[in-house]
Design a protein around this motif. Structure first.
Motif, short mmCIF file in Angstrom:
data_model
loop_
_atom_site.label_atom_id
_atom_site.label_comp_id
_atom_site.label_asym_id
_atom_site.label_seq_id
_atom_site.Cartn_x
_atom_site.Cartn_y
_atom_site.Cartn_z
N ARG A 226 0.83 -1.22 0.00
CA ARG A 226 0.00 0.00 0.00
C ARG A 226 0.86 1.26 0.00
NH1 ARG A 226 -5.30 -1.49 0.56
NH2 ARG A 226 -5.55 -3.47 1.62
N PHE B 188 -4.77 -6.07 -5.10
CA PHE B 188 -5.80 -5.62 -4.14
C PHE B 188 -7.22 -5.87 -4.68
CE2 PHE B 188 -2.14 -3.06 -2.60
CZ PHE B 188 -2.10 -3.59 -1.33
N ARG C 79 -8.51 -9.18 -3.76
CA ARG C 79 -8.92 -9.27 -2.36
C ARG C 79 -10.21 -8.49 -2.12
NH1 ARG C 79 -4.19 -10.74 -3.40
NH2 ARG C 79 -3.23 -12.34 -2.10
N LEU D 25 8.11 -13.60 2.33
CA LEU D 25 7.91 -13.26 0.92
C LEU D 25 8.50 -11.88 0.63
CD1 LEU D 25 4.19 -14.44 0.50
CD2 LEU D 25 6.26 -15.62 -0.25
N PRO E 122 7.91 -12.77 -4.78
CA PRO E 122 6.81 -12.56 -5.73
C PRO E 122 6.77 -11.16 -6.34
CG PRO E 122 5.99 -12.46 -3.49
CD PRO E 122 7.46 -12.69 -3.38
C1 LIG Z 1 11.60 1.41 -3.69
C2 LIG Z 1 10.97 0.99 -2.41
C3 LIG Z 1 10.72 -0.45 -2.28
C4 LIG Z 1 11.86 -1.15 -1.62
C5 LIG Z 1 11.54 -2.58 -1.34
C6 LIG Z 1 11.48 -3.39 -2.55
C7 LIG Z 1 11.68 -4.83 -2.29
C8 LIG Z 1 10.54 -5.50 -1.65
C9 LIG Z 1 9.38 -5.59 -2.28
C10 LIG Z 1 8.29 -6.36 -1.68
O1 LIG Z 1 8.42 -6.99 -0.67
S1 LIG Z 1 6.81 -6.29 -2.50
C11 LIG Z 1 5.78 -7.34 -1.54
C12 LIG Z 1 6.10 -8.77 -1.75
N1 LIG Z 1 5.16 -9.59 -1.05
C13 LIG Z 1 4.09 -10.11 -1.61
O2 LIG Z 1 3.85 -9.98 -2.78
C14 LIG Z 1 3.18 -10.89 -0.70
C15 LIG Z 1 1.77 -10.43 -0.90
N2 LIG Z 1 0.86 -11.12 -0.02
C16 LIG Z 1 0.46 -12.39 -0.22
O3 LIG Z 1 0.84 -13.08 -1.12
C17 LIG Z 1 -0.59 -12.91 0.73
O4 LIG Z 1 -1.25 -11.83 1.27
C18 LIG Z 1 -0.01 -13.77 1.88
C19 LIG Z 1 1.10 -13.05 2.59
C20 LIG Z 1 0.50 -15.10 1.29
C21 LIG Z 1 -1.16 -14.07 2.88
O5 LIG Z 1 -2.24 -14.63 2.19
P1 LIG Z 1 -3.67 -14.78 2.91
O6 LIG Z 1 -4.56 -15.44 1.92
O7 LIG Z 1 -3.50 -15.41 4.22
O8 LIG Z 1 -4.17 -13.31 3.21
P2 LIG Z 1 -4.55 -12.16 2.19
O9 LIG Z 1 -6.03 -12.03 2.14
O10 LIG Z 1 -3.85 -12.31 0.90
O11 LIG Z 1 -3.93 -10.89 2.91
C22 LIG Z 1 -4.44 -10.43 4.16
C23 LIG Z 1 -4.41 -8.92 4.14
O12 LIG Z 1 -3.06 -8.48 4.12
C24 LIG Z 1 -2.84 -7.61 3.03
N3 LIG Z 1 -1.48 -7.81 2.54
C25 LIG Z 1 -0.87 -8.96 2.28
N4 LIG Z 1 0.39 -8.76 1.93
C26 LIG Z 1 0.60 -7.43 1.98
C27 LIG Z 1 1.72 -6.61 1.73
N5 LIG Z 1 2.90 -7.11 1.36
N6 LIG Z 1 1.57 -5.29 1.86
C28 LIG Z 1 0.39 -4.76 2.24
N7 LIG Z 1 -0.72 -5.50 2.50
C29 LIG Z 1 -0.60 -6.82 2.37
C30 LIG Z 1 -3.89 -8.03 2.00
O13 LIG Z 1 -4.15 -7.00 1.10
C31 LIG Z 1 -5.06 -8.34 2.90
O14 LIG Z 1 -5.64 -7.13 3.31
P3 LIG Z 1 -7.00 -6.63 2.69
O15 LIG Z 1 -6.71 -6.31 1.25
O16 LIG Z 1 -7.95 -7.79 2.81
O17 LIG Z 1 -7.38 -5.44 3.48
#
Ligand SMILES: CCCCCCC/C=C/C(=O)SCCNC(=O)CCNC(=O)[C@H](O)C(C)(C)COP(=O)(O)OP(=O)(O)OC[C@H]1O[C@@H](n2cnc3c(N)ncnc32)[C@H](O)[C@@H]1OP(=O)(O)O
Length: 719
Positions: free
Chosen positions: A64, A272, A275, A98, A122
């Protein structure tokens, strides 16, 4: 945002506390930096363990936050400092590690993973790359080929696979945090230099260029026009050819090109939107979080055609007992063999045993008297479906939910012939139902909130992305398809060829253009529907001009193609020709070219050169325009729902975000202007007339797609 404790007198335990996934928000990064500083400066502390609250290590950077300006301590220096520290740091991975969470684990000197944990990078699926050192450390740790595969696909791996690859040091079935603390105590005073991954030399295959070339070709083939995987390959090349200090700069430059791209915004929107779609809401106030679904232990499927078979497989895979019903012995036996074969192949692929014991096959509806839920998947014929529903009303116990897999018929009309209209709902699966992720849950005006909640929850259990939609002909997906298909055939009349239109759409990102897709799906289904609705065949009034129906433009070319017995791949001929019936290699067919030329000369149509731009605009803006009407009519609650349907049901390219997001990216003003232009040129095509909602949004200054809902004042929501 991060809890700091001293355990076992000398281990600093840092717990990330940002539910639900402990994402690395600016507040978490801030708290982590402070905690690490405290741990490294406290002489009592000899080792550090990092874990996440509620059994989840870390879901990565807070996605976000990508939408706004970057705040808080940047991740790369924070992670570099953890790795460079003189005290051993152990990651205790439970749940998920992740993206940035995995990158955090990579800078820890040791990793303990719970046996159920999943790890992965991912970022590529969000249109970016692992820019917190992931592209530089992972190749150093596991080698270029394995790192490339993980980084360019974003695949999650199990703890066991991570152990085999050398990413984690130990897999445990116990509490990973407790195991990590003991591990940390044993690691004190051991040399750390070999545990600092950024200091390692990347094991480099001798044929690096050839390997990168092969992966580049694969990526380009799989995800045409998608930027992030190509940038990932370049970043990994840097890990192989540059020292860490330079490689990390290259990683950051590549990230900068992706970060603000339309593709990254689209892919993050998709994350998003998917979800959001699960959070259905009805005008009554009933919604996803206040309506309890019923537990479904047993289900029945009526009809073992292609759809029925796929649904049986999906239900059995989800652990639900299924009774499959057919009307004739031969059909039942064929269906049974096919279902068993599908389940066995699927189980073999997943390395589990096939759940054949959950299946029962029968010719008698009487066997359904005790099931919790029935899904009717008979032929798409209203009279037949009504008979089935009347029968089910008599046979099933009063509490059984009755669902229809119709792809567009009136769900309420079916509910009306039952003794329980509140327990009737549409469950529109997409073919093949055991593969396709989309499920449209069609809410009739009388479907109860419990019924909707149950269908949505059952879809989730089957691994589907379920979207609640209202009841109208074609619901959301197929209703929108009509203007899209119409534009494609009008373009044929005007001078384009099927291959030109398909190429324009495939260059846009669709896996298959509209004509190749129609050949795959079969042309006879649409032909039958057009005949039944009086658009073609003997029932058409001969006084009707051949290219008009009900005062609108009509293109009879698809009917002419079907009249020649060309039904697509299954007959070896359709819009294209194939080597044999069932063949998949589409080749342009001179007979289609002749047919188009004769058709144009018969109707004195002067063919013109049509640009790819016009093809894209007419097909996709007509599609989105119908989406606006669907929002106005209250058939879909939000643009996100429409986009999710197109992403998961119709192969809309994910990096374009879906038809509604794409319209917003092009600019609503521009979409409006182009639709006005095309409607002026084709006044007999009502689908090109801009919808009132589109005009309204433009008048309101084209707000972002996430806020359109505030502008939709639907009088009669169907949801
Ligand atoms: C230049 C600046 C950047 C520097 C950093 C760059 C390097 C790093 C980059 C990253 O890390 S990008 C993010 C990488 N991670 C992901 O892609 C993981 C995303 N999430 C998932 O795959 C799944 O959510 C989960 C973790 C496997 C959990 O799955 P589950 O089915 O149990 O729950 P969900 O319904 O998917 O999620 C619950 C809730 O949480 C919110 N959410 C999940 N992950 C994130 C996140 N990384 N950031 C913010 N919010 C996240 C998801 O949206 C759900 O919320 P709601 O949408 O329902 O309100």
């Amino acid at each position: 945002m991060a809890r700091y404790e001293l355990v076992k007198r000398s281990v600093a335990l840092i717990t990330l506390t940002n539910p639900p996934v402990n994402a690395l928000s600016s507040a978490v990064r801030h708290a982590m930096a402070k905690s690490m500083e405290q741990a490294l400066n406290d002489p009592k502390v000899t080792a550090v363990v990092i874990c996440g609250e509620n059994g989840r290590f870390c879901g990565g950077a807070d996605i976000r936050e990508f939408a706004g300006p970057l705040r808080g301590p940047p991740l790369v220096p924070l992670l570099d400092a953890i790795e460079a520290g003189e005290k051993p740091v152990v990651a205790a991975i439970e749940g998920v590690a992740l993206g940035g969470g995995f990158e955090l684990a990579l800078v820890c000197h040791y990793c303990i993973a719970h046996f159920k944990a999943r790890l992965g990078l991912p970022e590529v699926t969000l249109g970016i790359l692992p820019a917190a050192g992931g592209t530089q450390r992972l190749p150093r740790l596991i080698g270029i080929p394995a790192a490339l595969e993980l980084i360019t696909t974003g695949r999650h791996i199990s703890a066991q696979e991570a152990l085999k690859l050398g990413i984690v040091d130990q897999v445990t079935e116990q509490n990973a945090c407790e195991v990590a603390v003991e591990f940390a105590l044993r690691a004190v005073a051991k040399p750390l230099s070999s545990r600092r991954v950024s200091m390692l030399t990347t094991p480099c295959p001798p044929d690096l260029d050839a390997l990168l070339e092969v992966v580049t070709m694969e990526v380009k083939k799989k995800a045409r026009g998608v930027m992030a995987p190509l940038a990932c390959i370049q970043a990994v090349r840097a890990a192989a050819t540059m020292p860490y200090s330079k490689g990390i700069k290259r990683e950051s430059e590549l990230m900068a090109t992706l970060f603000n791209s339309g593709q990254a915004r689209a892919l993050q929107y998709c994350f998003f939107a998917q979800r959001t779609a699960g959070k259905w809401t009805l005008p009554s106030g009933a919604q996803w979080n206040n309506s309890k679904p019923r537990e479904i232990r047993s289900a029945a499927i009526i009809g073992l055609g292609t759809m029925g078979r796929g649904i049986v497989v999906s239900l059995a895979r989800a652990g639900i007992s299924v009774i499959a019903v057919e009307s004739e012995k031969k059909l039942l036996e064929t269906g049974k063999q096919m279902v068993i074969g599908m389940l066995e192949r699927d189980a073999k692929r997943r390395g589990v045993s096939a759940s054949l014991n959950l299946l029962k096959f029968t010719l008698s509806l009487q066997d359904l008297k005790d099931v919790d839920l029935v899904i009717e998947a008979v032929f798409e014929d209203m009279a037949l479906k009504k008979r089935v529903f009347q029968e089910l009303s008599k046979v099933c116990r009063p509490a059984t939910l009755l669902c229809t897999n119709t792809s567009g018929l009136d769900v309420d009309a079916l509910a009306g012939v039952t003794d329980r209209p509140h327990l009737v709902v549409g469950m529109h699966f997409f073919s093949p139902a055991h593969v396709m992720k989309l499920l449209e849950v069609v809410c009739g005006p009388r479907s109860s909130s419990e019924t909707i909640a149950t269908a949505m929850s059952l879809g989730k259990r089957m691994g589907k992305v379920s979207v609640a939609v209202g009841n109208c002909p074609g619901f959301v997906g197929n209703r929108m398809l009509k203007p899209y298909l119409d534009q494609a055939t009008f373009l044929l009349e005007e001078g384009a060829t099927p291959e030109q239109i398909d190429k324009a759409l495939e260059d846009f990102g669709f896996a298959m253009g509209v004509f190749r897709m129609s050949d795959l799906a079969g042309l006879d289904v649409g032909w039958r529907i057009r005949k039944e609705s009086g658009l073609t065949g003997p029932d058409v009034d001969p006084k009707n001009p051949p290219r008009r129906r009900h005062g609108r433009r009509y293109c009879p070319i698809p009917d002419m193609v079907c009249e020649q017995g060309r039904f697509g791949q299954k007959t070896g001929r359709g819009w294209y020709m194939y080597d044999k019936p069932g063949g998949t290699n589409a080749k342009p067919d001179p007979l289609i070219q002749n047919l188009l030329e004769m058709y144009r000369s018969r109707y004195a149509i002067q063919p013109r050169n049509i640009s790819d731009k016009e093809i894209i605009e007419r097909c996709l803006f007509a599609l989105a325009n119908e989406g606006f009407r669907i929002l106005e009519d209250g058939i879909a609650a939000r643009p996100e729902d429409i986009d999710v349907i197109y992403l998961f049901g119709y192969g809309f390219p994910r990096h374009r975000g879906g038809p509604m997001f794409y319209a917003s990216m092009v600019g609503l003003e521009r979409v409006l202007e182009r639709l006005e232009h095309y409607h002026q040129a084709h006044p007999d095509v009502p689908h090109l007339e801009p919808s009132p909602l589109l005009k309204k949004l433009v008048a309101c200054g084209s707000p972002s797609v996430q806020t359109w809902r505030e502008h939709i004042k639907t009088m009669h929501s169907h949801l």
